[in-house]
Scaffold this motif. Structure first.
Motif, short mmCIF file in Angstrom:
data_model
loop_
_atom_site.label_atom_id
_atom_site.label_comp_id
_atom_site.label_asym_id
_atom_site.label_seq_id
_atom_site.Cartn_x
_atom_site.Cartn_y
_atom_site.Cartn_z
N ASP A 526 0.83 -1.23 0.00
CA ASP A 526 0.00 0.00 0.00
C ASP A 526 0.86 1.26 0.00
OD1 ASP A 526 -2.25 -1.54 0.00
OD2 ASP A 526 -2.63 -1.39 2.16
N GLY A 527 2.17 1.10 0.00
CA GLY A 527 3.05 2.25 -0.13
C GLY A 527 3.63 2.77 1.16
N PHE A 528 3.34 2.14 2.30
CA PHE A 528 3.92 2.58 3.56
C PHE A 528 5.38 2.18 3.65
CE2 PHE A 528 -0.64 2.02 4.70
CZ PHE A 528 -0.92 3.36 4.96
N ALA A 529 6.15 2.97 4.39
CA ALA A 529 7.58 2.66 4.56
C ALA A 529 7.74 1.30 5.23
CB ALA A 529 8.25 3.75 5.39
N PRO A 530 8.68 0.48 4.74
CA PRO A 530 8.88 -0.84 5.35
C PRO A 530 9.21 -0.72 6.84
CG PRO A 530 10.06 -0.67 3.27
CD PRO A 530 9.59 0.73 3.61
N MET A 531 8.67 -1.64 7.60
CA MET A 531 8.96 -1.69 9.04
C MET A 531 8.95 -3.15 9.48
SD MET A 531 5.35 -0.51 10.75
CE MET A 531 3.82 -1.39 10.41
N ARG A 532 9.55 -3.38 10.63
CA ARG A 532 9.60 -4.74 11.17
C ARG A 532 8.30 -5.06 11.90
NH1 ARG A 532 11.84 -3.81 14.97
NH2 ARG A 532 12.67 -1.72 14.69
N VAL A 533 7.93 -6.33 11.83
CA VAL A 533 6.84 -6.83 12.67
C VAL A 533 7.45 -7.91 13.57
CG1 VAL A 533 6.10 -8.56 10.95
CG2 VAL A 533 4.52 -7.83 12.76
N ALA A 534 7.26 -7.73 14.87
CA ALA A 534 7.83 -8.67 15.84
C ALA A 534 6.79 -9.72 16.23
CB ALA A 534 8.32 -7.92 17.08
N VAL A 535 7.18 -10.97 16.18
CA VAL A 535 6.29 -12.09 16.52
C VAL A 535 6.96 -12.90 17.64
CG1 VAL A 535 5.17 -14.19 15.70
CG2 VAL A 535 5.37 -12.20 14.18
N ASN A 536 6.21 -13.18 18.68
CA ASN A 536 6.75 -13.97 19.78
C ASN A 536 6.88 -15.43 19.37
OD1 ASN A 536 6.78 -12.16 22.36
ND2 ASN A 536 4.86 -11.66 21.32
N LEU A 537 8.02 -16.01 19.74
CA LEU A 537 8.30 -17.41 19.43
C LEU A 537 8.31 -18.19 20.75
CD1 LEU A 537 8.97 -18.85 16.73
CD2 LEU A 537 11.37 -18.75 17.38
N SER A 538 7.58 -19.28 20.80
CA SER A 538 7.54 -20.09 22.03
C SER A 538 8.73 -21.03 22.10
CB SER A 538 6.24 -20.90 22.08
OG SER A 538 6.27 -21.94 21.11
N ALA A 539 9.01 -21.50 23.31
CA ALA A 539 10.11 -22.45 23.50
C ALA A 539 9.87 -23.73 22.72
CB ALA A 539 10.27 -22.76 24.99
N ARG A 540 8.62 -24.15 22.65
CA ARG A 540 8.30 -25.37 21.93
C ARG A 540 8.58 -25.22 20.44
NH1 ARG A 540 5.03 -29.82 23.41
NH2 ARG A 540 4.46 -28.76 25.33
N GLN A 541 8.23 -24.05 19.89
CA GLN A 541 8.52 -23.81 18.47
C GLN A 541 10.02 -23.81 18.21
OE1 GLN A 541 5.86 -20.21 18.42
NE2 GLN A 541 5.58 -20.86 16.30
N LEU A 542 10.77 -23.22 19.13
CA LEU A 542 12.21 -23.09 18.94
C LEU A 542 12.91 -24.43 18.93
CD1 LEU A 542 14.40 -20.95 18.52
CD2 LEU A 542 14.69 -20.85 21.01
N ARG A 543 12.27 -25.49 19.45
CA ARG A 543 12.86 -26.82 19.47
C ARG A 543 12.55 -27.63 18.22
NH1 ARG A 543 16.99 -27.61 23.03
NH2 ARG A 543 16.60 -26.32 24.85
N ILE A 544 11.68 -27.10 17.37
CA ILE A 544 11.30 -27.84 16.17
C ILE A 544 12.41 -27.70 15.13
CG2 ILE A 544 9.62 -28.02 14.31
CD1 ILE A 544 7.54 -26.85 16.23
N ARG A 545 12.97 -28.83 14.72
CA ARG A 545 14.12 -28.80 13.81
C ARG A 545 13.78 -28.20 12.45
NH1 ARG A 545 18.41 -31.66 15.71
NH2 ARG A 545 18.05 -33.02 17.51
N THR A 546 12.52 -28.29 12.07
CA THR A 546 12.12 -27.77 10.76
C THR A 546 11.57 -26.35 10.85
OG1 THR A 546 9.94 -28.79 11.03
CG2 THR A 546 11.64 -30.08 9.88
N LEU A 547 11.86 -25.65 11.96
CA LEU A 547 11.31 -24.31 12.14
C LEU A 547 11.74 -23.36 11.03
CD1 LEU A 547 9.79 -22.18 13.81
CD2 LEU A 547 11.90 -21.83 15.12
N ALA A 548 13.02 -23.40 10.66
CA ALA A 548 13.52 -22.49 9.62
C ALA A 548 12.79 -22.74 8.30
CB ALA A 548 15.03 -22.68 9.44
#
Length: 705
Positions: A526-548
């Protein structure tokens, strides 16, 4: 196919047998193929003469029992070969035994042995050239030679003794099993093998059977020459002369120690948990059924304690499964130490345990045990140099108050346990009808949350992050809200812990990430300046080998450049990270994704992880921001975090900014960014779009006037 092998002697079935075995081996692996070739090479005596049969029998038996591969051992053809070999072995045993007893063999027994030998040759070598049957008047000499060879080549130990118990002869298998040579035992008594495991009554019944029937068969513990005790299956037969008097005894035995150990091991696996060595669900069920019967008969009470470890899934994900298993073993031992030897501690699955108290004086006794368990599990644990605290939620069901059946007790204890969780965890609750209603609500909440994820009843809200240098929105944090069709708005504090407990945090986290990335990509389109969006990651997600791979897939599907996605981790998650976690973070970093540490300074702080992990930003926890500038400690900590971030070239974001004084303090000490109610509450995507469109600066926020 197996029944055909056992019943038919036609060459077609024999060829099919070998073809099936070869086909199975060729498709399993090369080792099995070589194994079969080894068998054929080993059996270089194809029993073209009856006299070669004992050698063939011995060679195949040695090969067959050395095969350990479960795929081959369970193959129908392999089993069929074993059965045919067993038939031949029994025929040879009968021939040997009759030869020893009568010094001759009946013609019928000889023909039976030859019949089994021909079946065996057919199955092994794939052809059927039956060995010729000797004429009745020419076979005596051949059978005598055959019996002598069977005595020598059989894999079973054979011992011949006189009526006084003196050993007259043994074969080589006897020497192999017991360690005694022929010279060492001839003339000595048979009790040279006695282990003293059996009492006098055992031997009295044995000799009574020999006198009455001329035969005894059963298990017996004996002793080898080296002193080792072993279990054997022993068959003893008396040999009578023409007058009917016993002249000597023939004992045939095999070592079944390993087979019995394997049997006991399998029984143990069937009834005990392999990790903790506690009784499993099956054994608990059996003991509980018996306890209910006894309690009903003797009109006494019993108790079931259903124990669930609070948030153990998150701990397990943080420390790794190996360390998590070690924790479970330690917990199991602590539970054992809390109860009597007559009680049962069982592991149901994962982090769930059951304690059966089969005889209690009153209902309060179960509560005292529960308190003891809570205190025992509260003691610190040490895993990989990191202390952990474990708390349980315990549900208690009493017989006959809560239920009158084993299944009913387990169900009501489970319901009471969920009630203990809903009242704050690290406690215990007795089952009551009202408790059941509360647990039903909890189950309903879990089901509703699962459906909400599938039906898109959730909403992602966005709280803007403000640059303290320009006053412009430079980023946003994605926060999930749940609009329940009956309960209305459900806050994260009411359902995120439930999601973590049940594992729903994984699909929930993926859903939020997908929505946030799609929305951010839409803002840029829509033409807005790019910005970061922060998403919380849980410990369980961080252990998933296929997360990337999952994150890459989401970015590809939504069209968002990875540099505009920021993944927020808690400090505790990072501190407890293993090499696997570092590897997963490096994979994500290689995509271009950024990382920030949420709640910085509240965990087990260690500056070393800031160097080890690919971190881009740290966030000052709201608990420190709330006290500035008036609280000296909060101000000092906040300034230190800002200074640390600058020295390590990390962006510093302050959370929970609610007034102008806090904002002024943060700007004075050159904090990079801030978020909080002073600027904006979390708002919908449409509301944040309006803020972006107005190009509003920090000075224009209501709280800044």
């Amino acid at each position: 196919m197996t029944s055909a092998l056992l019943q038919e002697l036609e060459s077609k079935q024999a060829r099919e047998c070998v073809q099936q075995l070869q086909h199975a081996l060729a498709h399993h692996n090369q080792w099995l193929n070589r194994l079969y070739e080894t068998l054929i090479c080993r059996l270089h005596h194809q029993a073209d003469d009856v006299a070669d049969a004992p050698h063939l029998l011995c060679q195949f038996g040695q090969w067959y029992h050395k095969v350990e591969d479960p795929v081959l051992r369970n193959h129908p053809t392999f089993i069929a070969l074993g059965r045919i070999h067993q038939h031949l072995h029994h025929a040879a045993r009968s021939l040997l035994l009759e030869s020893a007893k009568n010094r001759t063999v009946s013609y019928g027994l000889y023909t039976s042995f030859l019949h089994e030998l021909n079946r065996f040759r057919q199955a092994i070598f794939g052809h059927y050239l039956p060995l010729p049957l000797m004429r009745h008047d020419h076979w005596s000499e051949e059978v005598t030679s055959l019996a002598n060879k069977l005595f020598e080549y059989t894999t079973e130990g054979v011992m011949i003794s006189d009526t006084s118990g003196s050993i007259l002869n043994v074969n080589s298998a006897f020497s192999h099993i017991t360690g005694y040579s022929l010279k060492e035992v001839v003339g000595r008594k048979t009790n040279i093998l006695k282990s003293d495991r059996q009492n006098a009554d055992f031997y009295r019944l044995m000799w009574q059977s020999l006198r009455d029937t001329g035969h005894w068969e059963g298990e017996i513990w004996n002793r080898r020459k080296n002193g080792e005790i072993y279990l054997e299956w022993l068959s003893i037969s008396g040999v009578r002369n023409d007058d009917g008097n016993v002249t000597h005894y023939v004992a045939i035995f095999s070592d079944i120690t390993t087979a019995r150990e394997n049997e006991l091991h399998l029984q143990h696996l069937a009834y005990y948990d392999p990790l903790t060595n506690l009784p499993n669900r099956m054994l608990l069920q059996d003991r509980l059924n018996q306890a209910v019967v006894m309690a009903e008969r003797e009109r006494r009470k019993l108790a079931i304690l259903f124990i669930d470890l609070d948030r153990f899934g998150s701990v397990n994900e943080m420390v790794g499964h190996k360390a998590g298993d070690a924790l479970l073993v330690e917990i199991a031992q602590r539970l054992r130490d809390c109860v009597r030897s007559s009680d049962t501690v069982a592991r149901m699955c994962g982090d769930e345990f059951i304690i059966l108290l089969p005889d209690i004086p009153d209902t309060q006794a179960a509560g005292l045990v529960a308190e003891k368990i809570i205190d025992a599990l509260a003691l610190p644990y040490s895993t990989e140099k990191q202390p952990y605290k474990i708390s349980p939620s315990i549900g208690i069901a009493i017989y006959p108050n809560s239920a009158s059946s084993a299944d009913g007790l387990l169900k009501t204890a489970d319901v009471a346990m969920y009630h203990a969780k809903s009242t704050g965890r690290n406690t215990y609750q007795y089952y009551r009808a009202s408790v059941g209603e509360g647990a039903t609500d909890l189950f309903a909440m879990e089901s509703s949350l699962r459906a909400a994820i599938e039906k898109n009843e959730l909403e992602v809200m966005y709280q803007p992050q403000i640059s303290l240098a320009t006053g412009k929105i430079t980023g946003t944090e994605a926060l999930v809200r749940w609009h329940h069709p009956e309960r209305g708005l459900v806050m994260p504090a009411d359902f995120i812990p439930l999601a973590e407990e049940t594992g729903l945090i994984v699909p929930l986290g993926e859903w939020v990430m997908r929505r946030a990335c799609a929305q951010n990509a839409e803002w840029q389109k829509d033409g807005f300046a790019p910005m970061r969006v922060a998403v919380n990651l849980s410990a369980r997600q961080l252990r998933i080998r296929t997360l990337a791979e999952k994150v890459a897939q989401i970015l590809d599907e939504t069209g968002l450049d990875p540099v505009w996605l920021e993944l927020e981790l808690t400090e505790t998650m990072v501190m407890r990270g293993t090499n696997d976690v570092i590897g997963i973070m490096q994979q994500l970093k290689s995509l271009g994704v950024c990382f920030s540490i949420d709640d910085f300074g509240t965990g087990y702080s260690s500056l070393s992880y800031l160097k080890r992990f690919p971190i881009n930003a740290i966030k000052i926890d709201r608990s420190f921001v709330q006290g500035v500038p008036h609280d000296f400690d909060d101000a000092t900590i906040s300034k230190a975090i800002i200074g640390l971030g600058h020295s390590l070239s990390l962006k510093v974001i302050a959370e929970g900014v609610e007034n102008a004084e806090q904002l002024a303090f943060l700007r004075e000490h050159q904090c990079c960014e801030a978020q909080g109610y002073y600027f904006s509450r979390p708002v919908s995507a449409d509301a944040l779009t309006a803020l972006l469109r107005s190009n509003i600066a920090m000075a224009d926020f209501p709280g800044a006037r």
